[in-house]
Design an enzyme around this catalytic site. Structure first.
Site, mmCIF file in Angstrom:
data_model
loop_
_atom_site.group_PDB
_atom_site.id
_atom_site.type_symbol
_atom_site.label_atom_id
_atom_site.label_comp_id
_atom_site.label_asym_id
_atom_site.label_seq_id
_atom_site.Cartn_x
_atom_site.Cartn_y
_atom_site.Cartn_z
ATOM 1 N N ASN B 387 0.728 -1.073 -0.046
ATOM 2 C CA ASN B 387 -0.016 0.097 0.020
ATOM 3 C C ASN B 387 0.876 1.413 0.046
ATOM 4 O OD1 ASN B 387 -1.864 1.815 0.171
ATOM 5 N ND2 ASN B 387 -2.831 1.243 2.524
ATOM 6 N N ASP B 388 1.496 1.439 1.029
ATOM 7 C CA ASP B 388 2.374 2.645 1.411
ATOM 8 C C ASP B 388 3.331 2.830 -0.024
ATOM 9 O OD1 ASP B 388 0.710 3.386 3.461
ATOM 10 O OD2 ASP B 388 2.201 2.349 4.889
ATOM 11 N N VAL B 389 3.941 1.811 -0.501
ATOM 12 C CA VAL B 389 5.174 2.067 -1.174
ATOM 13 C C VAL B 389 4.449 2.251 -2.596
ATOM 14 C CG1 VAL B 389 6.529 0.272 -0.012
ATOM 15 C CG2 VAL B 389 4.806 -0.637 -1.751
ATOM 16 N N THR B 390 3.076 2.451 -2.730
ATOM 17 C CA THR B 390 2.739 2.914 -4.161
ATOM 18 C C THR B 390 1.996 4.392 -4.012
ATOM 19 O OG1 THR B 390 0.662 1.841 -3.721
ATOM 20 C CG2 THR B 390 2.276 0.411 -4.722
ATOM 21 N N SER B 428 1.677 3.450 7.607
ATOM 22 C CA SER B 428 1.867 4.795 7.943
ATOM 23 C C SER B 428 0.612 5.663 8.299
ATOM 24 C CB SER B 428 2.505 5.545 6.836
ATOM 25 O OG SER B 428 1.493 5.732 5.916
#
Lengths: 105, 460
Positions: B387-390, B428
């Site tokens: 999720n966060d890495v995109t 996050s």
């Protein structure tokens, strides 16, 4: 054998810094895909403290130091065998898959 | 002779790490490592002072059996906690070796009981200190990764001040120990260091775990180094330095993958409190939902698919089903590749191992720098458990906690499929605006189940 202790320390320090530099370059050359096996190997080789444990466990008879040494040998052995084996397992998965293996799992 | 054999062993360890520069040479590297260890152990057994072969042999067999049993049985998804557990043993072993040297300095020729050389005392206590921290820190990290303890960072008031005070207390104790060589003080150092190890890891959690695991890896190396100095043993010093450097570099790479400094990670607390930066309310936005058939349809009609796996894939053990899906797509003539973010998973390289386990050829698995510029030319991005890495907010929203973090540009591909269990935010705590885009389809459900369903639809 017994040199001045300050001299021994400086030799140790020399070795230490050179090893750090080698480590720095060698580790940067490790491909990111193999970072997990890298942890497995480093974990196994850091258990080379078994050397110290064996020295402590070496003398005959039983005293506190020997018991500590033997515990150290057991702990380090868990790591050595476990670390190398789990790395072996990981690495054997990274074999080139040229021929189509049909086996599932 | 001994020094030469130890040197060979050290060189073999260096080659072991060097071998990891490529998957093809890596297996040979591992064998070098094993040979190096065998040489080290047998060289030490040849020492004149080492006589109790039976006891030592038994100890090696017991330890070896336990280690082998665990290593052969462990699931690849559980690797991070296994590594953490192993680190704790290195730390503990370092403490025991230091204690043994303290109780029987003659065996290590560093002096006599009560009059051990000052330098040796300092080195010994530093080795003990780092070893004990590694031990307790790793135990806690193991608990967090295993789920025995909550993975959430635990923060409390004056945390850093308390840690700093404990650190100075330890320095004071070491000085005291060097002066009076008291066993009581030695064990006090051990106990206080163990306490510090817990306190250091407690505020770090969740997606910061890769950094913690690497850091502890590094500590275990420095602990071995400390013992090496105590025993004036170059092999231990070299190996310790190699491991220490390795862990430090991995920690650096991981922190950079999150655009945070190591210090920031170490101080911890990230993602603990819910960020009140929810200035943009997304509740009224519409999310396009789809099912397995839709996903199968979209991918079947594409030319190229990039799969972005994350920790969620590991949790759901979806790697095998995912690979099966990839295989079918490949058979349809679709280009399938995998994009790995540096901090995907819970330890460095976690995703790569899982995909390799599922028989995904490593040439199809690419790192962020290698594949990121290909997203605009890609038709479908299949994000599974990440999720966060995109999240594009890392580029656009300066107020976002993840601002500046390098991300995989899935937003640039023509359409995005998100496999997620729910609309929950990532680690996050930041909402991902990608979910609400027109070209995004959300696939709600268990990652493994979803892949299996897609496989069914594809082969139907």
């Amino acid at each position: 054998m017994e040199a001045h202790s300050s001299e021994v320390f400086v030799i140790g320090l020399t070795v230490f810094f050179l090893a750090c530099i080698i480590g720095y370059y060698v580790v940067w050359s490790v491909t990111p895909a193999l970072h997990s096996p890298l942890m497995g190997v480093t974990n196994a080789i850091s258990s080379v403290i078994i050397v110290g444990a064996i020295l402590a466990a070496g003398p005959q008879g039983f005293d506190t130091s020997k018991i500590f040494g033997l515990i150290g040998v057991v702990l380090a052995s868990v790591n050595i065998f476990g670390g190398f084996l789990v790395t072996y397992r990981m690495l054997s998965m990274f074999k080139k898959k040229t021929k189509k293996t049909k086996e599932k799992e | 002779m001994v020094a030469i054999l130890y040197l060979i062993s050290a060189l073999l360890f260096i080659f072991a790490l060097r071998g990891l520069s490529h998957p093809e040479s890596s297996r040979m590297g591992n064998i070098f490592g094993i040979i190096g260890m065998i040489i080290a152990v047998f060289t030490t057994l040849m020492f004149k002072s080492v006589l109790s072969y039976y006891e030592i042999g038994a100890a090696i067999l017991i330890g070896g059996a336990i280690g082998s049993f665990i290593a052969l049985r462990i699931e690849m998804t559980a690797l991070p906690q296994l590594v953490a557990a192993f680190h704790s043993l290195v730390g503990l072993a370092a403490v025991f070796v230091a204690a043994a040297a303290f109780y029987d300095p003659v065996a290590f020729s560093i002096g006599k009981v009560g009059s051990i050389k000052t330098a040796s005392l300092v080195e010994m206590s530093i080795g003990t200190f780092i070893g004990a921290i590694t031990f307790s820190g790793s135990v806690l990290a193991f608990g967090k990764l295993q789920g025995t303890i909550s993975g959430k960072p635990i923060v409390f008031k004056f945390q850093h001040l308390i840690n700093a005070l404990i650190f100075f207390l330890i320095i004071f104790l070491i000085v005291l120990f060097v002066i009076n060589q008291s066993p009581t003080i030695f064990w006090t150092i051990v106990i206080v260091s163990i306490l510090l190890g817990f306190l250091v890891v407690i505020p770090i959690g969740g997606a910061d775990m890769p950094v913690v695991v690497s850091m502890l890896n590094s500590y275990s190396g420095w602990a071995a180094c400390g013992i090496g100095f105590t025993l004036s043993n170059n092999l231990l010093i070299i190996t310790g330095a190699l491991v220490g450097a390795s862990g430090a570099i991995l920690s650096y790479i991981m922190s950079k993958g999150m655009n945070r400094s190591i210090i920031n990670v170490v101080l911890g607390g990230f993602g603990g409190e819910q960020d009140t930066s929810a200035s943009k309310d997304n509740s009224d936005k519409i999310v396009k939902q789809g099912n397995a058939e839709d996903a199968a349809y979209i991918m079947k009609n594409a030319d190229s698919v990039i799969i972005v796996p994350g920790y969620g894939m590991a949790v759901a053990q979806a790697q095998h089903a995912l690979r099966e899906m990839g295989d079918i797509l490949k058979k349809e003539g679709i280009e399938v590749r995998y994009a790995i973010h540096p901090v995907a998973g819970r330890m460095p390289g976690h995703m790569n191992v899982l995909l390799a386990e599922a028989n995904v050829p490593y040439e199809e698995v690419l790192e962020l720098d290698e594949i990121n510029h290909d997203f605009p030319m890609t038709e479908v991005s299949f994000v599974i458990g990440a999720n966060d890495v995109t999240n594009p907010a890392a580029k656009t929203d300066e107020s976002s906690p993840i601002f500046g973090m390098p991300i995989l540009d899935v937003e640039k591909s023509q359409s995005v499929l998100f496999v997620k269990r729910s609309m929950a935010t990532g680690y996050s705590g930041v909402d991902n605006e990608l979910f609400y885009r027109d070209n995004t389809t959300m696939l709600f459900g268990d990652a493994k189940k979803m892949c299996e369903d897609i496989v069914k639809s594809l082969s139907a």
